[in-house]
Scaffold this motif. Sequence first.
Motif, PDB file in Angstrom:
ATOM      1  N   LEU A  86       0.845  -1.193   0.000  1.00  0.00           N
ATOM      2  CA  LEU A  86       0.000   0.000   0.000  1.00  0.00           C
ATOM      3  C   LEU A  86       0.889   1.255   0.000  1.00  0.00           C
ATOM      4  O   LEU A  86       0.660   2.198  -0.755  1.00  0.00           O
ATOM      5  N   LYS A  90       1.126   3.821  -3.259  1.00  0.00           N
ATOM      6  CA  LYS A  90       0.814   5.251  -3.112  1.00  0.00           C
ATOM      7  C   LYS A  90       1.988   6.111  -3.594  1.00  0.00           C
ATOM      8  O   LYS A  90       1.801   7.095  -4.289  1.00  0.00           O
ATOM      9  N   LYS A  93       2.155   5.959  -7.380  1.00  0.00           N
ATOM     10  CA  LYS A  93       1.126   6.783  -8.034  1.00  0.00           C
ATOM     11  C   LYS A  93       1.424   8.284  -7.905  1.00  0.00           C
ATOM     12  O   LYS A  93       1.093   9.056  -8.802  1.00  0.00           O
ATOM     13  N   SER A 120      -8.371  -2.293   0.851  1.00  0.00           N
ATOM     14  CA  SER A 120      -7.655  -1.003   0.832  1.00  0.00           C
ATOM     15  C   SER A 120      -6.528  -1.036  -0.211  1.00  0.00           C
ATOM     16  O   SER A 120      -6.258  -0.019  -0.864  1.00  0.00           O
ATOM     17  N   LYS A 123      -8.168  -1.320  -3.925  1.00  0.00           N
ATOM     18  CA  LYS A 123      -8.755  -0.035  -4.350  1.00  0.00           C
ATOM     19  C   LYS A 123      -7.742   0.902  -5.002  1.00  0.00           C
ATOM     20  O   LYS A 123      -8.111   1.799  -5.750  1.00  0.00           O
ATOM     21  N   GLU A 124      -6.474   0.728  -4.664  1.00  0.00           N
ATOM     22  CA  GLU A 124      -5.429   1.586  -5.225  1.00  0.00           C
ATOM     23  C   GLU A 124      -4.954   1.092  -6.595  1.00  0.00           C
ATOM     24  O   GLU A 124      -4.117   1.721  -7.230  1.00  0.00           O
ATOM     25  N   CYS A 125      -5.467  -0.082  -6.993  1.00  0.00           N
ATOM     26  CA  CYS A 125      -5.022  -0.687  -8.257  1.00  0.00           C
ATOM     27  C   CYS A 125      -6.127  -0.573  -9.313  1.00  0.00           C
ATOM     28  O   CYS A 125      -7.249  -0.191  -9.022  1.00  0.00           O
TER      29      CYS A 125
END
Length: 168
Positions: A86, A90, A93, A120, A123-125
């Motif tokens: 994670l 972040k 990105k 969690s 969701k970032e992918c």
Amino acid sequence: MNYSGIKYADMINGKGIRVSLFVSGCTHCCKNCFNEETWDENHGKKFTEKEENEIIEYFKKYGKTIRGLSLLGGDPTYPKNIEPLLKFVKKFKENLPDRDIWIWSGFTWEEILEDKNRLSLIKECDILIDGKFIDSLKDLNLKWRGSSNQRVIDIKKSLKENKVVEYI
Ligand code: SF4
């Protein structure tokens, strides 16, 4: 978190030319797993800030030629891997907001939705290939997955529409 390897200019795991990070740790024990040595969370080397920066610098060096990052294993959603990934995702990105991130998990979309930690990270992918590899459903003609139970899921659309939206 440990990792077993980083594959630069990878054209197999996801769309376009990518960087693939293979992390260690998996509890699924799929029969005839393609990467059995990565079941052990201690396999390979420690994934540190040095590796994070090397990957990001590689993307910057080659520009848009490298389409995105792929997270495989092992299982990137193995409990110990979630927090470090994670953090890395972040950071990735922030540096490279216009690249896509694909992630593979032995858990299904439905199982991930029930686990807020796994969710969690997902969701970032952008794309999730979900579910265990099932040897009896193995199909060499499939793109980006080993067995026909696994789905290539558009994460953002699936969350928005509250149902599984497959990418292909
Ligand atoms: S989820 Fe992937 S790495 Fe884990 S046992 Fe199954 S095929 Fe192997």
